[in-house]
Motif scaffolding. Structure first.
Motif, short mmCIF file in Angstrom:
data_model
loop_
_atom_site.label_atom_id
_atom_site.label_comp_id
_atom_site.label_asym_id
_atom_site.label_seq_id
_atom_site.Cartn_x
_atom_site.Cartn_y
_atom_site.Cartn_z
N TYR A 28 0.82 -1.19 0.00
CA TYR A 28 0.00 0.00 0.00
C TYR A 28 0.87 1.25 0.00
O TYR A 28 2.02 1.21 0.40
CB TYR A 28 -0.93 -0.01 1.21
N SER A 29 0.29 2.35 -0.44
CA SER A 29 1.07 3.57 -0.62
C SER A 29 1.68 4.07 0.68
O SER A 29 2.71 4.74 0.67
CB SER A 29 0.21 4.67 -1.23
N ASN A 30 1.06 3.76 1.82
CA ASN A 30 1.60 4.25 3.08
C ASN A 30 2.58 3.26 3.73
O ASN A 30 3.04 3.49 4.85
CB ASN A 30 0.48 4.58 4.06
N ALA A 96 13.48 -3.80 4.65
CA ALA A 96 12.38 -4.24 5.50
C ALA A 96 11.14 -3.42 5.22
O ALA A 96 11.24 -2.26 4.80
CB ALA A 96 12.77 -4.11 6.97
N ARG A 97 9.99 -4.01 5.50
CA ARG A 97 8.71 -3.34 5.30
C ARG A 97 7.99 -3.19 6.63
O ARG A 97 7.95 -4.11 7.44
CB ARG A 97 7.82 -4.12 4.34
N GLY A 98 7.45 -2.01 6.84
CA GLY A 98 6.66 -1.77 8.03
C GLY A 98 5.50 -0.84 7.71
O GLY A 98 5.31 -0.43 6.55
N SER A 99 4.74 -0.51 8.73
CA SER A 99 3.61 0.39 8.55
C SER A 99 3.80 1.69 9.31
O SER A 99 3.02 2.63 9.13
CB SER A 99 2.31 -0.28 8.98
N ARG A 100 4.83 1.74 10.15
CA ARG A 100 5.10 2.95 10.92
C ARG A 100 6.39 3.60 10.47
O ARG A 100 7.35 2.93 10.10
CB ARG A 100 5.18 2.63 12.41
#
Length: 121
Positions: A28-30, A96-100
């Motif tokens: 997702y974009s965010n 790495a991928r995160g959401s924050r």
């Protein structure tokens, strides 16, 4: 989401290297994509991060002005352009991928396998 980092290798001090982080699955974009690195005997440390939407970036002080994190609009990979490298940049580099928006490794859920960068003097 699976991530794959590549592009590591041997580079002379003062030289350049470009790492790539390819992601499979939907992002997702965010989503936040970050690069971390871990030198032998040291803890994993933050290098740089960006949003998948490419809206903003942030760097560790040790690489500010030398490294650039980017993603071309039409391409999947997130790149880490490393310029003017020195011996302290020798490490295994991970994406790495995160959401924050965070510099802490424990905030990231998905990790690539790492790619080794060795800087020779």
């Amino acid at each position: 989401v699976q991530l794959q980092a590549s592009g590591g290798g041997l580079v002379q001090a003062g030289g350049s290297l470009k790492l790539s982080c390819a992601a499979s699955g939907r992002l997702y974009s965010n989503a936040v994509i970050a690069w971390f690195r871990q030198a032998p005997g040291k803890e994993r440390e933050f290098v740089a991060l960006t949003r998948w939407s490419r809206e903003s970036t942030y760097y560790a002080g040790s690489v500010q002005g030398r490294f650039t994190i980017s993603r071309d609009k039409a391409e999947n990979p997130v790149y880490l352009q490393m310029n003017t490298v020195n011996s302290e940049d020798t490490a295994v580099y991970y994406c790495a991928r995160g959401s924050r928006w965070s510099t802490q490794p424990n905030e990231y859920n998905d990790w690539g396998q790492g790619t080794l960068v060795t800087v020779s003097s």
